[in-house]
Design an enzyme around this catalytic site. Sequence first.
Site, PDB file in Angstrom:
ATOM      1  N   ASP A 213      53.765 -40.926 -12.652  1.00 44.84           N
ATOM      2  CA  ASP A 213      53.475 -39.710 -11.865  1.00 44.84           C
ATOM      3  C   ASP A 213      52.499 -40.055 -10.736  1.00 44.84           C
ATOM      4  OD1 ASP A 213      51.648 -39.768 -14.488  1.00 44.84           O
ATOM      5  OD2 ASP A 213      50.483 -39.018 -12.802  1.00 44.84           O
ATOM      6  N   ASP A 215      49.665 -38.394 -10.183  1.00 45.13           N
ATOM      7  CA  ASP A 215      48.415 -37.700 -10.434  1.00 45.13           C
ATOM      8  C   ASP A 215      48.415 -36.412  -9.591  1.00 45.13           C
ATOM      9  OD1 ASP A 215      46.175 -38.120 -12.259  1.00 45.13           O
ATOM     10  OD2 ASP A 215      44.938 -37.939 -10.467  1.00 45.13           O
TER      11      ASP A 215
HETATM   12  N1  ADE Z   1      48.915 -41.771 -17.722  1.00 43.64           N
HETATM   13  C1  ADE Z   1      50.036 -41.427 -17.078  1.00 43.64           C
HETATM   14  N2  ADE Z   1      49.759 -40.685 -15.973  1.00 43.64           N
HETATM   15  C2  ADE Z   1      48.417 -40.561 -15.931  1.00 43.64           C
HETATM   16  C3  ADE Z   1      47.522 -39.908 -15.048  1.00 43.64           C
HETATM   17  N3  ADE Z   1      47.956 -39.242 -13.988  1.00 43.64           N
HETATM   18  N4  ADE Z   1      46.192 -39.971 -15.329  1.00 43.64           N
HETATM   19  C4  ADE Z   1      45.759 -40.666 -16.411  1.00 43.64           C
HETATM   20  N5  ADE Z   1      46.562 -41.288 -17.278  1.00 43.64           N
HETATM   21  C5  ADE Z   1      47.879 -41.246 -17.041  1.00 43.64           C
END
Ligand code: ADE
Length: 276
Positions: A213, A215
Site C-alpha cells: 500500500d 500508506d
Molecule cells: N505494513 C503494510 N503496510 C503498512 C503500512 N502502511 N504501515 C506500516 N506497516 C505496514
Amino acid sequence: MVSSAGKPVIGVIGGSGVYELDALADKRWQRVDSPFGAPSDELLFGSLDGVEMVFLPRHGRGHRIPPAEVNYRANIDALKRAGVTDIISVSACGSFEEELAPGTFVIVDQFIDRTIDRKKSFFGTGLVAHISMAHPVCPRLGDALEAAAQSLDIPVHRGGTYLAMEGPQFSSLAESRLYRSWDCQVIGMTNMPEAKLAREAEMCYATVAMVTDYDCWHPDHDAVEVATIIEVLMKNADNARSLVKTVVPELKQRDAACPGGCDHALDNALITAPDA
Ligand code: ADE
C-alpha cells in the site's frame, strides 16, 4: 563465531501471508527452545536444491502474534541454535514513493527504528556490547535477492530506508508526511529489532520489503485499507515463495567470509566483560 564461508544454512522469516514454504524437501516442524522465551512457532526444517533451510513464520501459523508481541530475541536465538548463517526476512510494508507501487519488492539497505516497547539486545547488565549498525543489511544477500527478483520479473528496487514503527495502528497523516520528509522509502512494523539482533548474533540479514500500500500520505489512498492490503499481500506472498526458490540455489557455495562482515560483527564491537 562460525564463518559464513563454506556451507550456508538459509533461514527465512516469513511475514504476513507467508506461513509455510511448500518447496522444501524433507520438511519437518520442530520445536527449538530458547532461554529468551518462546519463538513465534516451531521451526520448519528442510532443504532446497541441497541447501539446508529453516523457516519461521514471524507471526506464527495462523497469524496469532502482533508485531510488538513477537519475541524477536527468541526467534533470532532459535534460528542461530538451528545453525542458520543467513536470514532472508520477508515483510509487508507501506510505500512512501509513487514509483514504489504495491507489488514492488524493496531490498532495503537502511533502517530507522521508531519502535519503543521491544527487547532489542541479547546483551545487558553484566555483559555490555555495542555493535555497529552503520550498514545493517548484508550486501551478499542483497545482491543475490536483487538478481533473483530480476530474473523472475518481479518489480524490484535496490536500496532504501525502512521506517520501523511500533503499531499495531497505522500512521497518522502527520506521521506519514514526517517519515517522507526523512527520506524513508518504506514503512513496516517488524524489521526492528530483528535486524539488530541478527547482527548481534553474527548472522547475515537482508529484508525483502514487499509493498502492499501507499500508506496514507498519497492523495489517492487517504487511508490504509486492510482489504486492499490483503489482496496485494497474497500476490506478494506467491512472489516471495518463488523468490526464495530462485535465490537459495544461488547461495549454495561461497569461498569467502561475508564481505559486509556480518559473520564477525562482534569482533569489532565494544564489549565490556564484568571482570575486565
Ligand atoms: N505494513 C503494510 N503496510 C503498512 C503500512 N502502511 N504501515 C506500516 N506497516 C505496514
